[in-house]
Enzyme design. Structure first.
Site, mmCIF file in Angstrom:
data_model
loop_
_atom_site.group_PDB
_atom_site.id
_atom_site.type_symbol
_atom_site.label_atom_id
_atom_site.label_comp_id
_atom_site.label_asym_id
_atom_site.label_seq_id
_atom_site.Cartn_x
_atom_site.Cartn_y
_atom_site.Cartn_z
ATOM 1 N N LYS A 60 0.797 -1.191 0.000
ATOM 2 C CA LYS A 60 0.000 0.000 0.000
ATOM 3 C C LYS A 60 0.848 1.267 0.000
ATOM 4 C CE LYS A 60 -1.982 -1.982 3.649
ATOM 5 N NZ LYS A 60 -2.726 -2.192 4.898
ATOM 6 N N GLY A 61 2.095 1.121 0.384
ATOM 7 C CA GLY A 61 2.936 2.290 0.591
ATOM 8 C C GLY A 61 3.152 3.134 -0.654
ATOM 9 N N GLU A 122 7.914 1.791 -6.713
ATOM 10 C CA GLU A 122 8.012 1.375 -5.311
ATOM 11 C C GLU A 122 8.316 2.594 -4.452
ATOM 12 O OE1 GLU A 122 7.095 -0.532 -3.179
ATOM 13 O OE2 GLU A 122 8.432 -2.224 -2.819
ATOM 14 N N ASP A 123 7.814 2.596 -3.231
ATOM 15 C CA ASP A 123 8.078 3.740 -2.353
ATOM 16 C C ASP A 123 9.506 3.712 -1.823
ATOM 17 O OD1 ASP A 123 7.497 1.460 -0.999
ATOM 18 O OD2 ASP A 123 6.169 2.357 0.483
ATOM 19 N N ASP A 126 14.754 -1.190 0.152
ATOM 20 C CA ASP A 126 15.712 -1.317 1.248
ATOM 21 C C ASP A 126 16.521 -2.599 1.025
ATOM 22 O OD1 ASP A 126 17.041 -1.139 3.616
ATOM 23 O OD2 ASP A 126 15.296 -0.843 4.865
ATOM 24 N N PHE A 176 14.536 5.461 10.250
ATOM 25 C CA PHE A 176 13.214 4.891 9.955
ATOM 26 C C PHE A 176 12.336 6.016 9.421
ATOM 27 C CE2 PHE A 176 9.280 2.843 10.212
ATOM 28 C CZ PHE A 176 9.436 1.524 10.561
ATOM 29 N N ASP A 183 4.963 3.661 6.253
ATOM 30 C CA ASP A 183 4.221 3.493 7.504
ATOM 31 C C ASP A 183 5.074 2.930 8.620
ATOM 32 O OD1 ASP A 183 4.396 0.771 6.481
ATOM 33 O OD2 ASP A 183 2.910 0.280 8.004
ATOM 34 N N ARG A 189 0.970 6.885 7.050
ATOM 35 C CA ARG A 189 0.970 6.839 5.583
ATOM 36 C C ARG A 189 0.424 8.124 4.974
ATOM 37 N NH1 ARG A 189 2.067 1.604 3.771
ATOM 38 N NH2 ARG A 189 1.214 -0.106 4.993
#
Lengths: 204, 169
Positions: A60-61, A122-123, A126, A176, A183, A189
């Protein structure tokens, strides 16, 4: 119905969550400007592919980024979303006693991608484990090309070293990040900016 | 009454020479219990391989589960790399990275020690990179793991601090 939240102080309009954020890293304006640049770059690169561009994101990000990016791409394209089951540990059980699950696609693409140019949005990338799974699966469908556009790229923790990341918005710092789709336990979000979550929230 | 003479028992060596004394072992059929045990073990392995790997730290088990979840093959401490040698040639110091991911040809080393206590590990890693420059290795510090596993809803530490304002996350 009266508004239960106090009036927003400037840009930090989400006052219930803002005390949990140590710093606003990228403002709404920073993000909008970078997304426009990425959109122009993608437009230039894919100008020759006609209607064969498929842009999809993994919920959902990615929602805010995908919405803004696709509007910044000045080309005919088709968009879609995919959902995969996120890793959710069962609390209260020792890890070695829990049966391992495997990632599943809970919502597949409705648009065929075979022989077409695919751009995965993609958000944040990582470790790249999620994208590695998606990219591997999309490659099996034999697209004409496959590329990845990410708003945040954090290479320090990358495990999947073979990802075709062609467009990257910002190099994510070693913190972070929350907001603009990112989120922490499904919260934050909807922040219009990206901030650094206070360390004591997610660790000791 | 007549006595019936029994045929003399032949010597083993004589039989061997004649080729009669061959080791005849009937086809070994595993006892049904053993088959069942093997079957169960296999089934158990498929259902939960982590029971068969002795992880040094619970975080490593969590890391392995995350890898498995994303269908990435992993091996736990499969290789050891000598770092220093005694004058007589024997190995004085070794380093065994925690994980090897064949798909990416990458080693991953996890550490849950605080940042100021990882000096020795950093030195080992530097030495490893000097001696084996072709090796890809990623070191995950405590803060990396905290952030990484927090994304998957796993707390590295058991304690969860209530955030200011009392918002229960």
């Amino acid at each position: 119905m009266s508004n239960v939240l106090p009036p927003p102080p400037g840009d930090l309009s989400y006052s219930a969550l803002s005390p949990l954020i140590s710093k606003v890293l990228y403002s709404k304006e920073n993000i909008a400007s970078r997304v426009s640049e990425l959109g122009r770059q993608i437009t230039a690169d894919y100008a020759g592919v006609g209607r064969d561009l498929v842009v999809f994101g993994i919920l959902k990000g990615v929602l805010p980024f995908q919405a803004d990016l696709t509007r910044a791409i000045d080309l005919p394209l088709q968009t879609d979303v995919m959902t995969i089951s996120g890793y959710r540990p069962e609390n209260g059980q020792a890890p070695e006693r829990r049966p391992p699950g495997v990632v599943r696609i809970t919502k597949d693409l409705d648009i065929p991608v075979s022989g077409r140019h695919v751009l995965i949005v993609e958000d944040m990338v990582d470790t790249g484990l999620t994208l590695n799974f998606i990219a591997r699966m999309i490659r099996q469908r034999q697209p004409a090309s496959l590329a990845i556009a990410t708003l945040f790229n954090r290479e320090a923790n990358r495990l999947a070293l073979n990802l075709p990341i062609r467009y990257s918005g910002f190099d994510a710092p070693d913190d972070f990040l929350v907001g603009y789709g990112l989120d922490y336990r499904e919260l934050f979000r909807n922040l219009p900016y990206v901030g650094i979550l206070k360390k004591e929230i997610y660790s000791l | 009454m007549t006595l019936t003479l029994l045929t003399p028992i032949p010597e083993q060596t004589a039989l061997l020479a004649e080729g009669k004394l061959t080791a005849r072992i009937t086809k070994f059929r595993p006892i049904s219990g053993l088959t069942r045990t093997r079957g169960l073990r296999k089934k158990k392995w498929r259902s939960n391989p982590y029971q068969f790997v002795r992880f040094a730290h619970p975080v490593e088990a969590e890391f392995a589960k995350v890898l498995t979840y994303y269908r990435v093959r992993w091996l736990y401490e499969p290789h050891q790399f000598p770092l220093d040698w005694h004058p007589d040639g024997t190995v004085a110091r070794m380093f065994a990275p925690d994980f090897y991911l064949p798909e990416f040809d990458l080693y991953a080393e996890l550490t849950t020690q605080k940042q100021n206590l990882v000096t020795r590990k950093n030195a080992k890693l530097r030495r490893l990179r000097e001696l084996y420059p072709e090796i890809n290795i990623r070191l995950f510090y405590r803060k990396d793991l905290q952030r990484l596993l927090a994304r998957f809803g796993i707390a590295v530490s058991s304690q969860i601090v209530t955030p200011p304002g009392g918002l229960a996350l």
